[in-house]
Write a protein that holds these residues in place. Structure first.
Motif, PDB file in Angstrom:
ATOM      1  N   LYS A 113      -7.073 -56.638 -15.507  1.00  0.00           N
ATOM      2  CA  LYS A 113      -6.190 -56.754 -16.159  1.00  0.00           C
ATOM      3  C   LYS A 113      -5.581 -57.309 -16.435  1.00  0.00           C
ATOM      4  O   LYS A 113      -4.667 -57.180 -17.519  1.00  0.00           O
ATOM      5  CB  LYS A 113      -5.352 -55.637 -14.632  1.00  0.00           C
ATOM      6  CG  LYS A 113      -6.172 -54.103 -13.382  1.00  0.00           C
ATOM      7  CD  LYS A 113      -4.420 -54.210 -12.588  1.00  0.00           C
ATOM      8  CE  LYS A 113      -5.076 -52.961 -11.994  1.00  0.00           C
ATOM      9  NZ  LYS A 113      -4.264 -53.109 -10.118  1.00  0.00           N
ATOM     10  N   ASP A 114      -5.825 -59.182 -15.735  1.00  0.00           N
ATOM     11  CA  ASP A 114      -5.067 -59.895 -16.334  1.00  0.00           C
ATOM     12  C   ASP A 114      -5.552 -60.275 -18.173  1.00  0.00           C
ATOM     13  O   ASP A 114      -4.948 -60.433 -19.268  1.00  0.00           O
ATOM     14  CB  ASP A 114      -5.369 -61.416 -15.686  1.00  0.00           C
ATOM     15  CG  ASP A 114      -4.328 -60.840 -14.707  1.00  0.00           C
ATOM     16  OD1 ASP A 114      -3.387 -60.131 -14.293  1.00  0.00           O
ATOM     17  OD2 ASP A 114      -4.827 -61.901 -13.523  1.00  0.00           O
ATOM     18  N   LEU A 115      -6.789 -59.836 -18.103  1.00  0.00           N
ATOM     19  CA  LEU A 115      -7.687 -59.672 -19.542  1.00  0.00           C
ATOM     20  C   LEU A 115      -6.851 -58.685 -20.432  1.00  0.00           C
ATOM     21  O   LEU A 115      -6.426 -59.038 -21.494  1.00  0.00           O
ATOM     22  CB  LEU A 115      -8.714 -59.354 -19.759  1.00  0.00           C
ATOM     23  CG  LEU A 115     -10.259 -60.905 -19.241  1.00  0.00           C
ATOM     24  CD1 LEU A 115     -11.520 -60.632 -18.446  1.00  0.00           C
ATOM     25  CD2 LEU A 115     -10.003 -62.190 -19.912  1.00  0.00           C
ATOM     26  N   HIS A 116      -6.756 -57.815 -19.728  1.00  0.00           N
ATOM     27  CA  HIS A 116      -5.688 -56.501 -20.380  1.00  0.00           C
ATOM     28  C   HIS A 116      -4.869 -56.804 -21.131  1.00  0.00           C
ATOM     29  O   HIS A 116      -4.297 -56.556 -21.797  1.00  0.00           O
ATOM     30  CB  HIS A 116      -5.780 -55.361 -19.852  1.00  0.00           C
ATOM     31  CG  HIS A 116      -5.702 -54.401 -20.647  1.00  0.00           C
ATOM     32  ND1 HIS A 116      -4.452 -53.890 -21.243  1.00  0.00           N
ATOM     33  CD2 HIS A 116      -6.293 -53.103 -21.849  1.00  0.00           C
ATOM     34  CE1 HIS A 116      -4.520 -52.471 -21.767  1.00  0.00           C
ATOM     35  NE2 HIS A 116      -5.836 -52.489 -21.571  1.00  0.00           N
ATOM     36  N   ALA A 117      -4.381 -57.175 -20.418  1.00  0.00           N
ATOM     37  CA  ALA A 117      -2.638 -57.491 -20.481  1.00  0.00           C
ATOM     38  C   ALA A 117      -2.855 -58.554 -22.105  1.00  0.00           C
ATOM     39  O   ALA A 117      -1.830 -58.619 -22.788  1.00  0.00           O
ATOM     40  CB  ALA A 117      -1.747 -57.970 -19.382  1.00  0.00           C
ATOM     41  N   ALA A 118      -3.076 -59.627 -21.564  1.00  0.00           N
ATOM     42  CA  ALA A 118      -3.450 -60.522 -22.108  1.00  0.00           C
ATOM     43  C   ALA A 118      -3.900 -60.424 -24.050  1.00  0.00           C
ATOM     44  O   ALA A 118      -3.404 -60.945 -24.925  1.00  0.00           O
ATOM     45  CB  ALA A 118      -4.091 -61.499 -21.406  1.00  0.00           C
ATOM     46  N   LEU A 119      -4.522 -59.955 -23.607  1.00  0.00           N
ATOM     47  CA  LEU A 119      -5.752 -59.636 -24.424  1.00  0.00           C
ATOM     48  C   LEU A 119      -4.770 -58.089 -25.859  1.00  0.00           C
ATOM     49  O   LEU A 119      -4.879 -57.606 -26.956  1.00  0.00           O
ATOM     50  CB  LEU A 119      -7.274 -58.965 -24.868  1.00  0.00           C
ATOM     51  CG  LEU A 119      -7.320 -60.913 -24.512  1.00  0.00           C
ATOM     52  CD1 LEU A 119      -9.088 -59.747 -23.738  1.00  0.00           C
ATOM     53  CD2 LEU A 119      -7.675 -61.704 -25.065  1.00  0.00           C
ATOM     54  N   ASN A 120      -4.192 -57.570 -25.086  1.00  0.00           N
ATOM     55  CA  ASN A 120      -3.219 -56.600 -25.801  1.00  0.00           C
ATOM     56  C   ASN A 120      -5.073 -55.055 -26.711  1.00  0.00           C
ATOM     57  O   ASN A 120      -4.476 -55.358 -27.547  1.00  0.00           O
ATOM     58  CB  ASN A 120      -2.532 -56.686 -26.843  1.00  0.00           C
ATOM     59  CG  ASN A 120      -1.886 -55.152 -26.872  1.00  0.00           C
ATOM     60  OD1 ASN A 120      -1.953 -53.806 -26.215  1.00  0.00           O
ATOM     61  ND2 ASN A 120      -1.427 -54.962 -27.879  1.00  0.00           N
ATOM     62  N   PRO A 121      -6.441 -54.918 -26.036  1.00  0.00           N
ATOM     63  CA  PRO A 121      -7.420 -54.771 -26.613  1.00  0.00           C
ATOM     64  C   PRO A 121      -6.521 -53.337 -27.099  1.00  0.00           C
ATOM     65  O   PRO A 121      -5.998 -52.388 -26.800  1.00  0.00           O
ATOM     66  CB  PRO A 121      -7.950 -54.213 -25.605  1.00  0.00           C
ATOM     67  CG  PRO A 121      -7.670 -54.490 -24.374  1.00  0.00           C
ATOM     68  CD  PRO A 121      -6.351 -55.079 -25.166  1.00  0.00           C
ATOM     69  N   VAL A 122      -7.335 -52.550 -28.818  1.00  0.00           N
ATOM     70  CA  VAL A 122      -7.182 -51.728 -29.447  1.00  0.00           C
ATOM     71  C   VAL A 122      -7.803 -50.908 -28.779  1.00  0.00           C
ATOM     72  O   VAL A 122      -7.341 -49.191 -28.465  1.00  0.00           O
ATOM     73  CB  VAL A 122      -7.441 -51.769 -30.926  1.00  0.00           C
ATOM     74  CG1 VAL A 122      -8.806 -52.140 -31.168  1.00  0.00           C
ATOM     75  CG2 VAL A 122      -6.576 -50.017 -32.039  1.00  0.00           C
ATOM     76  N   GLU A 123      -9.592 -51.491 -27.968  1.00  0.00           N
ATOM     77  CA  GLU A 123     -10.092 -50.468 -27.437  1.00  0.00           C
ATOM     78  C   GLU A 123     -10.341 -50.752 -26.326  1.00  0.00           C
ATOM     79  O   GLU A 123     -11.276 -52.012 -26.431  1.00  0.00           O
ATOM     80  CB  GLU A 123     -11.336 -49.947 -28.386  1.00  0.00           C
ATOM     81  CG  GLU A 123     -10.700 -49.219 -29.321  1.00  0.00           C
ATOM     82  CD  GLU A 123     -11.406 -47.634 -28.811  1.00  0.00           C
ATOM     83  OE1 GLU A 123     -11.359 -46.904 -27.717  1.00  0.00           O
ATOM     84  OE2 GLU A 123     -11.766 -46.703 -29.619  1.00  0.00           O
ATOM     85  N   THR A 124     -10.636 -50.319 -24.904  1.00  0.00           N
ATOM     86  CA  THR A 124     -10.745 -50.614 -24.012  1.00  0.00           C
ATOM     87  C   THR A 124     -12.127 -49.613 -23.153  1.00  0.00           C
ATOM     88  O   THR A 124     -11.464 -48.729 -23.313  1.00  0.00           O
ATOM     89  CB  THR A 124      -9.509 -50.609 -22.827  1.00  0.00           C
ATOM     90  OG1 THR A 124      -8.467 -51.141 -22.672  1.00  0.00           O
ATOM     91  CG2 THR A 124     -10.875 -51.097 -21.196  1.00  0.00           C
ATOM     92  N   LEU A 125     -13.109 -50.196 -23.672  1.00  0.00           N
ATOM     93  CA  LEU A 125     -14.371 -49.118 -23.257  1.00  0.00           C
ATOM     94  C   LEU A 125     -15.078 -49.130 -22.024  1.00  0.00           C
ATOM     95  O   LEU A 125     -15.443 -50.318 -21.451  1.00  0.00           O
ATOM     96  CB  LEU A 125     -15.649 -49.105 -24.727  1.00  0.00           C
ATOM     97  CG  LEU A 125     -15.043 -49.342 -26.061  1.00  0.00           C
ATOM     98  CD1 LEU A 125     -16.324 -48.885 -26.923  1.00  0.00           C
ATOM     99  CD2 LEU A 125     -15.092 -48.047 -25.417  1.00  0.00           C
ATOM    100  N   PHE A 126     -15.381 -48.178 -21.169  1.00  0.00           N
ATOM    101  CA  PHE A 126     -15.845 -48.078 -20.220  1.00  0.00           C
ATOM    102  C   PHE A 126     -17.286 -47.894 -20.410  1.00  0.00           C
ATOM    103  O   PHE A 126     -17.822 -46.876 -21.000  1.00  0.00           O
ATOM    104  CB  PHE A 126     -14.854 -47.052 -19.172  1.00  0.00           C
ATOM    105  CG  PHE A 126     -16.194 -46.748 -17.583  1.00  0.00           C
ATOM    106  CD1 PHE A 126     -16.101 -48.026 -17.203  1.00  0.00           C
ATOM    107  CD2 PHE A 126     -16.135 -45.593 -17.345  1.00  0.00           C
ATOM    108  CE1 PHE A 126     -16.733 -47.614 -15.784  1.00  0.00           C
ATOM    109  CE2 PHE A 126     -16.757 -45.433 -15.845  1.00  0.00           C
ATOM    110  CZ  PHE A 126     -17.166 -46.381 -14.570  1.00  0.00           C
TER     111      PHE A 126
END
Length: 458
Positions: free
Chosen positions: A206-219
């Protein structure tokens, strides 16, 4: 996709096609079988209920009852609804962002995230012409960082170094800064996995996602996980705004249910499917084509794409010009044909994309044995001298023995290869003039797949 689900649904498809008249009774019987096949394949119960209800509603409507070929119409409904359950058409990766576009790879340990990251890098380089950087934030798993370094190099992308004593967030931000300064189009961030879902993992990502603001989050999820894949999907959906799914190990003997369930539970489209362990074994996911594979209808489009990618058109044109000029077909050309077969992914990969009714007889053939046979032929030709390859007539008893020893085979194997080469050479001679059409007509009269066709090197 050699799975129990495919086998059962293929049998049902055959039964449906044979139905001259569709009634509520036989639709109910068939759908009961479909329901059992889906449940046994680990498709989640809510997904099965929804699917069966949609098929039944359409099957008992005028679309089927008024059809001249109701059995075939029912099959097309099942195919269409299966595709709809997995998503509509194709949903490719979104890179519409200020470079570098950040792609965050999420999933459990063992799902194949690291290999998938390299496969995706190779796909983006070759298909989208992007400059790609990869980085590993997996500081927990031994050798995870080195593994990504190795596969990234094989994929032709650039790798950003990290060490196990660093924090994942610091690693990711440093990689992002490097990617900006060196004008990378895409940054792929491989995150840590766990053997089970835990709060620490979810907070970290979650912290990584918040800091990087990715255009894609692939599961990234293992297609062979079954019900576990569904539980994992729920947990990741709650933690992250997933934009897409990558199904790995679809080439395994899985029961195939994860593809249906994960899509429904996360609401995210399936964007890619891992279809082999090789770095080029990643396909953009097409729901309709995948539904066709599950129902045993094959995937002819993927087959054509695979063959087109593997065939060296320049070499093929040179061979055609050589044969036409009367120079003849030699063992170098024969070896080239064998090697092109390998470039296409081998026999089993090609057979997997053919409709099941065409491969039913071939199913009894041991594909591993056939693949080994191809390698053996390659070894025999490579044990010959350049002169012997150009002039096979020189290969008599003593030469045969030397070639057999060099390739580690019996002399009979060398004789068999030379006989197959002569048959192929004979075919090429017929193609030289107007004999090609005559040969095609003869082949058109053959029964099944074997017929009177001369034995090919593959």
């Amino acid at each position: 996709m050699a799975s129990a689900l495919t086998d059962k649904l293929t049998r049902l498809v055959k039964e449906m096609r044979g139905q001259a008249r569709i009634t509520e009774s036989n639709v109910t019987d068939m759908l009961r079988e479909v329901r059992m096949a889906l449940l046994e394949a680990d498709v989640a119960l809510p997904v099965v209920r929804d699917f069966i209800a949609r098929v039944k509603e359409k099957a008992l409507g005028q679309e089927v009852l008024g059809s001249l070929k109701p059995g075939q119409t029912l099959v097309s409904i099942v195919n269409r609804e299966l595709a709809a359950t997995m998503g509509e058409g194709i949903s490719d990766i979104n890179l519409a962002a200020q470079p570098p576009a950040v792609v965050l790879m999420a999933g459990l340990q063992g799902a194949g995230k690291t290999t998938t990251t390299a496969k995706l890098a190779k796909h983006l380089i070759e298909k989208r012409k992007k400059k790609v950087l990869t980085v590993s934030g997996d500081v927990y798993r031994p050798a995870a960082i080195e593994q990504l370094k190795t596969v990234t190099r094989q994929a032709g992308a650039e790798w950003f170094p990290s060490t196990p004593d660093q924090k994942p967030l610091d690693i990711a931000l440093a990689a992002l800064d490097y990617a900006k300064k060196h004008y990378f189009d895409v940054l792929l961030v491989d995150t840590a996995g766990r053997l089970a879902i835990d709060e620490a993992l979810m907070k970290e990502i979650k912290d990584l996602h918040a800091a990087l603001n990715p255009v894609e989050t692939l599961f990234v999820v293992d297609a062979m996980q079954g019900q576990d894949a569904i539980n994992t999907a729920k947990a990741f959906k709650e933690a992250l705004p997933l934009t897409g799914i990558v199904l790995t190990k679809l080439d395994g003997d899985s029961r195939g249910g994860a593809a249906l369930s994960v899509r429904q539970i996360t609401g995210a489209p399936i964007k890619f499917a891992g279809v082999s362990e090789k770095l080029d074994g990643l396909e953009v996911f097409d729901a309709e084509r995948h539904a066709g594979r599950i129902l045993g209808m094959g995937d002819i489009v993927a087959l054509v794409e695979q063959v087109s990618a593997g065939v060296d058109m320049e070499a093929a044109q040179k061979l055609a010009a050589k044969v036409k000029s009367g120079d003849g077909f030699d063992l170098n050309d024969f070896l080239s044909q064998i090697q092109q077969m390998k470039q296409m992914g081998g026999l089993s990969s090609l057979m997997d994309k053919l409709p099941s009714h065409l491969t039913a007889k071939a199913g009894a053939v041991d594909m591993d044995k056939a693949e080994k046979d191809i390698k053996r032929k390659e070894g025999i030709i490579q044990s010959m001298t350049p002169l012997e390859r150009r002039k096979p007539d020189l290969i008599k008893a003593t030469r045969k023995k030397r070639i057999a020893n060099g390739a580690g085979v019996h002399v009979q194997e060398v004789n068999r290869l030379l006989k197959e080469f002569e048959q192929m050479q004979g075919m090429m001679k017929k193609m030289k003039g107007g004999g090609l059409m005559k040969m095609m007509k003869k082949m058109g009269g053959m029964k099944g797949m074997g017929g009177g066709m001369p034995k090919m090197p593959f």
